[in-house]
Scaffold this motif. Structure first.
Motif, PDB file in Angstrom:
ATOM      1  N   GLU A  39       0.841  -1.197   0.000  1.00  0.00           N
ATOM      2  CA  GLU A  39       0.000   0.000   0.000  1.00  0.00           C
ATOM      3  C   GLU A  39       0.875   1.245   0.000  1.00  0.00           C
ATOM      4  O   GLU A  39       0.621   2.195  -0.742  1.00  0.00           O
ATOM      5  N   GLU A  40       1.923   1.240   0.806  1.00  0.00           N
ATOM      6  CA  GLU A  40       2.852   2.373   0.841  1.00  0.00           C
ATOM      7  C   GLU A  40       3.508   2.585  -0.521  1.00  0.00           C
ATOM      8  O   GLU A  40       3.659   3.727  -0.972  1.00  0.00           O
ATOM      9  N   LEU A  41       3.892   1.509  -1.194  1.00  0.00           N
ATOM     10  CA  LEU A  41       4.511   1.624  -2.511  1.00  0.00           C
ATOM     11  C   LEU A  41       3.512   2.154  -3.543  1.00  0.00           C
ATOM     12  O   LEU A  41       3.879   2.935  -4.430  1.00  0.00           O
ATOM     13  N   LEU A 112     -18.363   8.011  -4.784  1.00  0.00           N
ATOM     14  CA  LEU A 112     -16.993   7.491  -4.821  1.00  0.00           C
ATOM     15  C   LEU A 112     -16.722   6.690  -3.555  1.00  0.00           C
ATOM     16  O   LEU A 112     -17.076   7.110  -2.459  1.00  0.00           O
ATOM     17  N   ARG A 113     -16.098   5.550  -3.699  1.00  0.00           N
ATOM     18  CA  ARG A 113     -15.678   4.774  -2.534  1.00  0.00           C
ATOM     19  C   ARG A 113     -14.519   5.512  -1.869  1.00  0.00           C
ATOM     20  O   ARG A 113     -13.576   5.939  -2.530  1.00  0.00           O
ATOM     21  N   VAL A 114     -14.609   5.667  -0.569  1.00  0.00           N
ATOM     22  CA  VAL A 114     -13.580   6.368   0.190  1.00  0.00           C
ATOM     23  C   VAL A 114     -12.570   5.355   0.727  1.00  0.00           C
ATOM     24  O   VAL A 114     -12.951   4.365   1.351  1.00  0.00           O
ATOM     25  N   VAL A 115     -11.297   5.600   0.475  1.00  0.00           N
ATOM     26  CA  VAL A 115     -10.240   4.737   0.966  1.00  0.00           C
ATOM     27  C   VAL A 115      -9.270   5.585   1.785  1.00  0.00           C
ATOM     28  O   VAL A 115      -8.500   6.367   1.220  1.00  0.00           O
ATOM     29  N   PRO A 116      -9.329   5.490   3.127  1.00  0.00           N
ATOM     30  CA  PRO A 116      -8.349   6.213   3.935  1.00  0.00           C
ATOM     31  C   PRO A 116      -6.958   5.609   3.742  1.00  0.00           C
ATOM     32  O   PRO A 116      -6.783   4.403   3.859  1.00  0.00           O
ATOM     33  N   VAL A 117      -5.996   6.454   3.406  1.00  0.00           N
ATOM     34  CA  VAL A 117      -4.632   6.017   3.117  1.00  0.00           C
ATOM     35  C   VAL A 117      -3.687   6.871   3.948  1.00  0.00           C
ATOM     36  O   VAL A 117      -3.540   8.077   3.701  1.00  0.00           O
ATOM     37  N   SER A 118      -3.036   6.255   4.927  1.00  0.00           N
ATOM     38  CA  SER A 118      -2.191   7.021   5.843  1.00  0.00           C
ATOM     39  C   SER A 118      -0.991   7.653   5.162  1.00  0.00           C
ATOM     40  O   SER A 118      -0.427   8.605   5.673  1.00  0.00           O
ATOM     41  N   GLY A 119      -0.590   7.188   4.006  1.00  0.00           N
ATOM     42  CA  GLY A 119       0.567   7.751   3.320  1.00  0.00           C
ATOM     43  C   GLY A 119       0.304   9.057   2.603  1.00  0.00           C
ATOM     44  O   GLY A 119       1.231   9.694   2.118  1.00  0.00           O
ATOM     45  N   THR A 136      -2.005  -3.090 -11.057  1.00  0.00           N
ATOM     46  CA  THR A 136      -1.081  -3.726 -10.132  1.00  0.00           C
ATOM     47  C   THR A 136      -0.657  -5.051 -10.761  1.00  0.00           C
ATOM     48  O   THR A 136      -1.489  -5.921 -11.010  1.00  0.00           O
ATOM     49  N   TYR A 137       0.617  -5.147 -11.048  1.00  0.00           N
ATOM     50  CA  TYR A 137       1.175  -6.377 -11.603  1.00  0.00           C
ATOM     51  C   TYR A 137       1.678  -7.220 -10.451  1.00  0.00           C
ATOM     52  O   TYR A 137       2.286  -6.715  -9.521  1.00  0.00           O
ATOM     53  N   GLU A 138       1.404  -8.519 -10.527  1.00  0.00           N
ATOM     54  CA  GLU A 138       1.762  -9.384  -9.408  1.00  0.00           C
ATOM     55  C   GLU A 138       2.281 -10.717  -9.927  1.00  0.00           C
ATOM     56  O   GLU A 138       1.732 -11.280 -10.862  1.00  0.00           O
ATOM     57  N   ARG A 139       3.326 -11.187  -9.314  1.00  0.00           N
ATOM     58  CA  ARG A 139       3.868 -12.512  -9.616  1.00  0.00           C
ATOM     59  C   ARG A 139       3.163 -13.488  -8.702  1.00  0.00           C
ATOM     60  O   ARG A 139       3.197 -13.340  -7.486  1.00  0.00           O
ATOM     61  N   TYR A 140       2.517 -14.481  -9.254  1.00  0.00           N
ATOM     62  CA  TYR A 140       1.691 -15.408  -8.500  1.00  0.00           C
ATOM     63  C   TYR A 140       0.549 -14.642  -7.864  1.00  0.00           C
ATOM     64  O   TYR A 140       0.268 -13.524  -8.242  1.00  0.00           O
ATOM     65  N   SER A 141      -0.099 -15.193  -6.921  1.00  0.00           N
ATOM     66  CA  SER A 141      -1.164 -14.440  -6.272  1.00  0.00           C
ATOM     67  C   SER A 141      -0.979 -14.488  -4.771  1.00  0.00           C
ATOM     68  O   SER A 141      -0.667 -15.519  -4.201  1.00  0.00           O
ATOM     69  N   LYS A 169       3.881  -4.727  -8.244  1.00  0.00           N
ATOM     70  CA  LYS A 169       4.178  -3.326  -8.542  1.00  0.00           C
ATOM     71  C   LYS A 169       2.916  -2.663  -9.072  1.00  0.00           C
ATOM     72  O   LYS A 169       2.249  -3.210  -9.946  1.00  0.00           O
ATOM     73  N   THR A 170       2.609  -1.488  -8.536  1.00  0.00           N
ATOM     74  CA  THR A 170       1.498  -0.692  -9.039  1.00  0.00           C
ATOM     75  C   THR A 170       2.062   0.347  -9.990  1.00  0.00           C
ATOM     76  O   THR A 170       2.999   1.075  -9.647  1.00  0.00           O
TER      77      THR A 170
END
Length: 184
Positions: A39-41, A112-119, A136-141, A169-170
């Motif tokens: 999430e931070e990334l 809009l859906r609200v997403v609190p993000v501390s960053g 968001t690209y992901e290797r495996y799941s 990676k996003t």
């Protein structure tokens, strides 16, 4: 290339034998730590992108007003904003201010859906069509979990090392699908 995030902890064989839920608790905490780092990334990718901006039009404007203007900017670019990412303190302030207001209710602002993000920096928000504008690209799941007692002298001390890792990676692919908003 994908980012690798890995976290680890250790526990003795005795703890694992004495506490039936210990393994589950450890796995849960390690997964949460990996996902929090991702999430931070993702926030770093969003805040580092050159997003279009929308500001409240005058001194004394509100973040709610800036969010609505951000929605308009994203819509004008041909996108359908679905999410607003806000600092948790701002989310709480908007909730309190919206108690008698029809625009907002804790979980959504103007649909809009609200997403609190501390960053995110307090006083700013990001409105966007996250499904179309970012991938968001992901290797495996998910998060892979590993455990061993075969590192250094951990075997003779009855210590297990637990490792959780994931590769992901996003990428912000359409900056015009987002608007960074703040109060001028």
């Amino acid at each position: 290339s994908l980012d690798l995030v890995a976290v680890f902890t250790q526990a003795t064989r005795q703890v694992l034998e004495d506490i039936a839920m210990a393994r589950s608790i450890i796995d849960t905490h390690l997964r949460r730590a990996v996902l929090k780092k991702f999430e931070e990334l993702a926030v770093t990718a969003l805040t580092g992108a050159s997003l279009p901006t929308a500001q409240a039009p005058h001194s004394g404007g509100t973040l709610q007003g800036a969010i609505r203007l951000g929605m308009a900017k994203v819509q004008a670019a041909g996108w359908n904003p679905t999410v607003v990412a806000v600092n948790p303190a701002d989310s709480a302030s908007i909730d309190v201010a919206a108690l008698g207001n029809q625009c907002c209710n804790g979980d959504n602002y103007w649909g809009l859906r609200v997403v609190p993000v501390s960053g995110l920096t307090a006083g700013t928000a990001i409105v966007g069509d996250f499904a179309s504008g970012a991938t968001t690209y992901e290797r495996y799941s998910g998060v892979s979990l590993f455990v061993t007692d075969s590192h250094a002298d951990t075997f003779i001390h009855n210590v297990f090392t637990f490792l959780a890792e994931a590769r992901r990676k996003t990428v912000i692919e359409r900056v015009d699908a987002f608007a960074k908003v703040d109060v001028a």
